[in-house]
Write an enzyme that holds these catalytic residues in place. Sequence first.
Site, mmCIF file in Angstrom:
data_model
loop_
_atom_site.group_PDB
_atom_site.id
_atom_site.type_symbol
_atom_site.label_atom_id
_atom_site.label_comp_id
_atom_site.label_asym_id
_atom_site.label_seq_id
_atom_site.Cartn_x
_atom_site.Cartn_y
_atom_site.Cartn_z
ATOM 1 N N LYS A 174 55.138 69.726 34.373
ATOM 2 C CA LYS A 174 55.824 68.597 33.734
ATOM 3 C C LYS A 174 56.748 69.075 32.606
ATOM 4 C CE LYS A 174 51.965 65.398 34.630
ATOM 5 N NZ LYS A 174 52.492 64.927 35.894
ATOM 6 N N THR B 170 52.900 79.747 31.671
ATOM 7 C CA THR B 170 51.694 79.069 32.125
ATOM 8 C C THR B 170 50.926 79.983 33.085
ATOM 9 O OG1 THR B 170 50.827 76.979 32.974
ATOM 10 C CG2 THR B 170 52.865 77.792 34.010
ATOM 11 N N LYS C 116 49.666 84.007 30.955
ATOM 12 C CA LYS C 116 49.557 83.919 29.485
ATOM 13 C C LYS C 116 49.012 85.201 28.849
ATOM 14 C CE LYS C 116 49.037 78.890 29.101
ATOM 15 N NZ LYS C 116 48.219 77.817 28.510
ATOM 16 N N ASP D 282 49.003 75.932 22.127
ATOM 17 C CA ASP D 282 48.014 75.061 22.777
ATOM 18 C C ASP D 282 47.069 74.401 21.774
ATOM 19 O OD1 ASP D 282 48.887 75.323 25.412
ATOM 20 O OD2 ASP D 282 47.715 77.140 25.745
ATOM 21 N N GLY E 15 32.760 75.667 27.860
ATOM 22 C CA GLY E 15 33.536 76.743 28.462
ATOM 23 C C GLY E 15 33.900 77.805 27.440
ATOM 24 N N THR F 249 27.676 81.642 31.176
ATOM 25 C CA THR F 249 27.395 83.012 30.754
ATOM 26 C C THR F 249 27.463 83.053 29.237
ATOM 27 O OG1 THR F 249 28.572 83.734 32.754
ATOM 28 C CG2 THR F 249 28.037 85.434 31.137
ATOM 29 N N VAL F 250 26.307 83.065 28.590
ATOM 30 C CA VAL F 250 26.266 82.975 27.120
ATOM 31 C C VAL F 250 26.980 84.161 26.479
ATOM 32 C CG1 VAL F 250 24.765 82.701 25.101
ATOM 33 C CG2 VAL F 250 24.092 81.722 27.274
ATOM 34 N N TYR G 207 43.988 67.157 32.658
ATOM 35 C CA TYR G 207 44.441 65.777 32.875
ATOM 36 C C TYR G 207 44.704 65.585 34.355
ATOM 37 C CZ TYR G 207 49.022 67.997 32.962
ATOM 38 O OH TYR G 207 50.075 68.821 33.281
#
Length: 270
Positions: free
Chosen positions: A19, A63, A67, A104, A129, A155-156, A217
Amino acid sequence: MSLKFDHYAVMGNPIAHSKSPMIHTAFAKQTGQNIQYDALLVNNFTEAVSEFKKNGGKGLNITVPFKQQAWELVDIRSKRAEKAGAVNTIYFDQQGHLIGENTDGIGLVRDLTINHKAKIAQQRVLILGAGGAVRGVLEPILAAAPAQCVIANRTVAKAEQLAQLFDHKIIASSYEGLKNHSFDLIINGTSASLQGALPPLADGLLAEGAWCYDMMYAKTATLFMQWAQQQGAIKVLDGLGMLVEQAAESFYLWRGVKPDTQPVIKQLQS
């Protein structure tokens, strides 16, 4: 007489869904800036950036999946980009250096605090996450001074790596370890809900009056947003506003002009 346009673009693979051209074209029209903004499908990222610069391009958005590569490629990184481990905005200084920034996190915080009047300061914040998307937004979230910031991940060890990177201002947790804790703001930084999956979230994670925010989104409510509604969140938001706000910060870095994001967000929602 032909107008001279400054050339900007977003690079990614895939890119057809982006977009960004619509958003930046709307910003340019609103602020009277003569720019051309394209979506470029890229295979060899380094080569594509070099070619874009050689042809007189002024700035880039980056994107998926480039990145991290952009972070490695640039000559100079902002403090935000350095900590983010990813670059989503590139511009060139007068010496031709590639300057890397990550907008971001600032986009997320502005969407929450300015567009929706949410409070982050002194709130208990849970982030789901521990991937690149989450790392990219942590610096501005922590700068907003939450009372507590917990990152939960399957995954801690990945969450613990982020805690170390940000000087242990973050608490790392498994999803199982969240039981019997509650939060004022839960941010989903996984893409799982777009694929019809959710992390294993216990009931009762939402404090009274809690907000939930999905960094993703879609045209309809994501699975995480549906979960948040079922759990009684008083406000459930997706990441469309974040997308527009991070673009506005890129536009400002390039052009020195701050566009009004509200009409563009409304345009995308319609």
